[in-house]
Design a protein around this motif. Structure first.
Motif, PDB file in Angstrom:
ATOM      1  N   ARG A  21       7.318 -53.030  26.723  1.00 51.68           N
ATOM      2  CA  ARG A  21       8.026 -52.388  25.725  1.00 51.68           C
ATOM      3  C   ARG A  21       7.152 -51.319  24.936  1.00 51.68           C
ATOM      4  N   ALA A  22       5.999 -51.808  24.644  1.00 53.66           N
ATOM      5  CA  ALA A  22       5.259 -50.752  23.726  1.00 53.66           C
ATOM      6  C   ALA A  22       5.144 -49.425  24.766  1.00 53.66           C
ATOM      7  N   THR A  23       4.913 -49.710  26.069  1.00 49.53           N
ATOM      8  CA  THR A  23       4.543 -48.709  26.839  1.00 49.53           C
ATOM      9  C   THR A  23       5.893 -47.678  27.119  1.00 49.53           C
ATOM     10  N   ALA A  24       6.949 -48.417  27.085  1.00 45.44           N
ATOM     11  CA  ALA A  24       8.427 -47.528  27.084  1.00 45.44           C
ATOM     12  C   ALA A  24       8.478 -46.745  25.829  1.00 45.44           C
ATOM     13  N   ARG A  25       8.010 -47.177  24.719  1.00 43.35           N
ATOM     14  CA  ARG A  25       8.087 -46.292  23.716  1.00 43.35           C
ATOM     15  C   ARG A  25       6.917 -45.424  23.566  1.00 43.35           C
ATOM     16  N   ALA A  26       5.928 -45.464  24.021  1.00 44.10           N
ATOM     17  CA  ALA A  26       4.935 -44.385  23.906  1.00 44.10           C
ATOM     18  C   ALA A  26       5.320 -43.418  25.018  1.00 44.10           C
ATOM     19  N   LEU A  27       5.862 -43.703  26.199  1.00 39.27           N
ATOM     20  CA  LEU A  27       6.156 -42.815  27.118  1.00 39.27           C
ATOM     21  C   LEU A  27       7.419 -42.090  26.723  1.00 39.27           C
ATOM     22  N   ALA A  28       8.611 -42.711  26.025  1.00 36.34           N
ATOM     23  CA  ALA A  28       9.531 -42.004  25.459  1.00 36.34           C
ATOM     24  C   ALA A  28       9.311 -40.836  24.292  1.00 36.34           C
ATOM     25  N   ALA A  29       8.330 -41.394  23.726  1.00 34.40           N
ATOM     26  CA  ALA A  29       7.716 -40.541  22.625  1.00 34.40           C
ATOM     27  C   ALA A  29       7.251 -39.108  22.979  1.00 34.40           C
ATOM     28  N   GLU A  30       6.716 -39.154  24.452  1.00 36.13           N
ATOM     29  CA  GLU A  30       6.399 -37.802  25.031  1.00 36.13           C
ATOM     30  C   GLU A  30       7.367 -37.145  25.974  1.00 36.13           C
ATOM     31  N   GLY A  31       8.545 -37.682  25.863  1.00 35.71           N
ATOM     32  CA  GLY A  31       9.730 -37.278  26.652  1.00 35.71           C
ATOM     33  C   GLY A  31      10.138 -37.767  27.803  1.00 35.71           C
ATOM     34  N   VAL A  32       9.336 -38.911  28.206  1.00 36.05           N
ATOM     35  CA  VAL A  32       9.473 -39.511  29.536  1.00 36.05           C
ATOM     36  C   VAL A  32      10.912 -40.392  29.519  1.00 36.05           C
ATOM     37  N   ASN A  33      11.646 -40.238  30.487  1.00 30.49           N
ATOM     38  CA  ASN A  33      12.696 -41.119  31.013  1.00 30.49           C
ATOM     39  C   ASN A  33      11.960 -42.246  31.591  1.00 30.49           C
ATOM     40  N   VAL A  34      13.083 -43.459  31.071  1.00 29.68           N
ATOM     41  CA  VAL A  34      12.438 -44.782  31.542  1.00 29.68           C
ATOM     42  C   VAL A  34      13.692 -45.481  32.137  1.00 29.68           C
ATOM     43  N   LEU A  35      13.154 -46.311  33.434  1.00 25.29           N
ATOM     44  CA  LEU A  35      13.899 -46.936  34.242  1.00 25.29           C
ATOM     45  C   LEU A  35      13.211 -48.391  33.934  1.00 25.29           C
ATOM     46  N   GLY A  36      13.869 -49.351  33.456  1.00 26.60           N
ATOM     47  CA  GLY A  36      13.262 -50.653  32.914  1.00 26.60           C
ATOM     48  C   GLY A  36      14.068 -51.679  33.666  1.00 26.60           C
ATOM     49  N   VAL A  37      13.094 -52.795  34.153  1.00 31.24           N
ATOM     50  CA  VAL A  37      13.733 -53.975  34.604  1.00 31.24           C
ATOM     51  C   VAL A  37      13.153 -54.987  33.575  1.00 31.24           C
ATOM     52  N   TYR A  38      14.039 -56.082  33.458  1.00 32.95           N
ATOM     53  CA  TYR A  38      13.508 -57.271  32.704  1.00 32.95           C
ATOM     54  C   TYR A  38      14.457 -58.464  33.094  1.00 32.95           C
ATOM     55  N   PHE A  39      14.300 -59.747  32.505  1.00 31.95           N
ATOM     56  CA  PHE A  39      14.853 -60.957  32.983  1.00 31.95           C
ATOM     57  C   PHE A  39      14.963 -61.733  31.793  1.00 31.95           C
ATOM     58  N   ASP A  40      16.041 -61.462  31.049  1.00 26.11           N
ATOM     59  CA  ASP A  40      16.174 -62.373  29.679  1.00 26.11           C
ATOM     60  C   ASP A  40      17.488 -62.633  29.221  1.00 26.11           C
ATOM     61  N   ARG A  41      17.600 -63.598  28.611  1.00 21.70           N
ATOM     62  CA  ARG A  41      19.072 -63.935  27.983  1.00 21.70           C
ATOM     63  C   ARG A  41      19.064 -64.118  26.422  1.00 21.70           C
ATOM     64  N   ASP A  42      20.171 -64.212  25.966  1.00 25.04           N
ATOM     65  CA  ASP A  42      20.194 -64.222  24.523  1.00 25.04           C
ATOM     66  C   ASP A  42      19.707 -63.211  23.563  1.00 25.04           C
ATOM     67  N   GLU A  43      18.494 -63.697  23.055  1.00 18.25           N
ATOM     68  CA  GLU A  43      17.799 -62.732  21.962  1.00 18.25           C
ATOM     69  C   GLU A  43      17.101 -61.740  22.789  1.00 18.25           C
ATOM     70  N   GLY A  44      16.369 -62.356  24.040  1.00 15.55           N
ATOM     71  CA  GLY A  44      15.741 -61.235  24.981  1.00 15.55           C
ATOM     72  C   GLY A  44      16.613 -60.005  25.301  1.00 15.55           C
ATOM     73  N   GLU A  45      17.761 -60.306  25.547  1.00 11.97           N
ATOM     74  CA  GLU A  45      18.644 -59.354  26.108  1.00 11.97           C
ATOM     75  C   GLU A  45      18.703 -58.512  25.184  1.00 11.97           C
ATOM     76  N   LYS A  46      19.276 -59.192  23.924  1.00  6.17           N
ATOM     77  CA  LYS A  46      19.890 -58.267  22.693  1.00  6.17           C
ATOM     78  C   LYS A  46      18.605 -57.300  22.439  1.00  6.17           C
ATOM     79  N   MET A  47      17.205 -57.776  22.410  1.00  7.18           N
ATOM     80  CA  MET A  47      16.351 -56.961  22.220  1.00  7.18           C
ATOM     81  C   MET A  47      16.015 -55.890  23.255  1.00  7.18           C
ATOM     82  N   ALA A  48      16.361 -56.062  24.523  1.00  8.57           N
ATOM     83  CA  ALA A  48      16.307 -55.108  25.445  1.00  8.57           C
ATOM     84  C   ALA A  48      16.917 -53.949  25.339  1.00  8.57           C
ATOM     85  N   GLU A  49      18.487 -54.485  24.793  1.00 11.33           N
ATOM     86  CA  GLU A  49      19.471 -53.403  24.696  1.00 11.33           C
ATOM     87  C   GLU A  49      19.176 -52.461  23.378  1.00 11.33           C
ATOM     88  N   GLU A  50      18.604 -53.193  22.429  1.00 10.83           N
ATOM     89  CA  GLU A  50      18.202 -52.316  21.239  1.00 10.83           C
ATOM     90  C   GLU A  50      17.019 -51.575  21.786  1.00 10.83           C
TER      91      GLU A  50
END
Length: 264
Positions: A21-50
Motif C-alpha cells: 500500500r505504501a509503495t503504491a502511494r509513493a509511486l503514484a505521487a511520482e506519476g506512476v500508474n498502478v496495477l494491484g493484486v490483493y486478496f481480501d474481503r469485507d474491510e480489506g476490500e473496502k480499504m483497497a477500493e479506497e
C-alpha cells in the motif's frame, strides 16, 4: 542515468495493506500508474477500493484485482491486462509483497497443533515460489523491458528464528535464492531484481505473529534511529532504486531498516 517515472506502470502484488500500500502511494505521487493484486474481503476490500480511488485522484491510473495472487488464472488475467494497458513500454516496476503463510511451530506438546505438509507447502509456494511464476509470466509476455525493476520483500527471519516463524523463515530463504537465480537469468534482458530486507514493521502480517508488538518494541530500542521501520520507508526505497535504467544493481538483499540489523 536517472529517468523520470511519470507515465510508467507498476505491478504490486499485495497492494491493499502494509508495504504494498505504501509503495503504491509513493509511486503514484511520482506519476506512476498502478496495477494491484490483493486478496481480501469485507474491510480489506473496502480499504483497497479506497486506495485505488486515492491514487486516481493523483492523476494516475489504478486497476486493482481482488484475486489469489498465487493462482495461475490470476497471473494469466493480470498479465493480459498489463500487456493491454502498458503497451510497448511494459512494466517499469514489479513488487512482490505477498505475506500469507502458517505460523504454527514445527514441534509441540502432545496433542498440540504443529505445521503440516500442506501448510508448509502453501507458505513456501505463496511467499517464495510465486515470485518465479510471476516473473516467468511477465517475461513471456514481454512486459519486462530493459531498465525494468523487480523487488521481493524478505526479512531478517532468514537468519533469526522465532518459535512460530519456521515456515515463513524457510519461505524467505527460498525467496532470496530465487532472487539470485532470476538476477542471472534476467541480466541479458537488462532487468534487475533485488530483495528488500525491511526492518521490523508493524504491518497486519506482524500483528499475527505471537509476540509481534514486543518484537517491534525491541527493534525500536536497538535501531540507531530510535524508531522501527514504517511501510513508507520501503515505498521510498522502491521509488529511489527505480530511477535508473541500469540493471547493474541486481541479485542483492538490500537492507531497508535504518541500521537495525547491524546494531547491537
Amino acid at each position: 542515468m536517472l529517468v523520470p517515472l511519470r507515465g510508467s506502470w507498476a505491478l504490486i502484488l499485495g497492494v491493499s495493506s502494509g508495504m504494498g500500500r505504501a509503495t503504491a502511494r509513493a509511486l503514484a505521487a511520482e506519476g506512476v500508474n498502478v496495477l494491484g493484486v490483493y486478496f481480501d474481503r469485507d474491510e480489506g476490500e473496502k480499504m483497497a477500493e479506497e486506495l485505488a480511488g486515492e491514487l486516481r485522484e493523483q492523476g494516475v491510473e489504478a486497476h486493482f484485482f481482488n484475486r489469489n495472487a498465487a493462482s495461475s488464472s490470476t497471473r494469466e488475467e493480470v498479465t493480459e491486462t498489463a500487456a493491454r494497458l502498458t503497451g510497448p513500454a511494459g512494466l517499469r516496476i514489479t513488487l512482490h509483497s505477498l505475506a500469507f503463510g502458517t505460523l504454527l511451530p514445527y514441534l509441540g506438546e502432545p496433542g498440540a497443533e504443529t505445521v503440516a505438509p500442506r501448510q508448509m507447502a502453501m507458505t513456501v509456494d505463496v511467499m517464495a515460489h510465486s515470485l518465479v511464476y510471476w516473473t516467468q509470466a511477465l517475461h513471456s509476455a514481454r512486459l519486462l523491458r530493459p531498465g525494468a525493476k523487480i523487488y521481493a520483500l524478505t526479512s531478517s527471519g532468514t537468519s533469526r528464528i522465532m518459535p512460530s516463524y519456521g515456515a515463513v523463515s524457510a519461505a524467505k530463504c527460498a525467496l532470496e535464492s530465487h532472487v539470485r537465480q532470476l538476477a542471472v537469468e534476467l541480466a541479458p534482458a537488462g532487468v534487475a531484481i533485488n530483495a528488500l530486507r525491511a526492518g521490523i514493521t508493524m504491518t497486519p502480517a506482524l500483528e499475527l505473529i505471537p509476540g509481534g508488538p514486543a518484537l517491534a518494541e525491541l527493534a525500536r530500542t536497538r535501531n540507531p534511529h530510535r524508531r522501527i521501520t514504517v511501510p513508507e520507508d520501503v515505498g521510498e526505497a522502491v521509488l529511489g532504486l527505480s530511477l535508473s535504467d541500469s540493471s547493474w544493481l541486481t541479485g542483492n538483499v538490500i537492507g531497508v531498516d535504518g541500521g537495525e540489523l547491524v546494531s547491537i
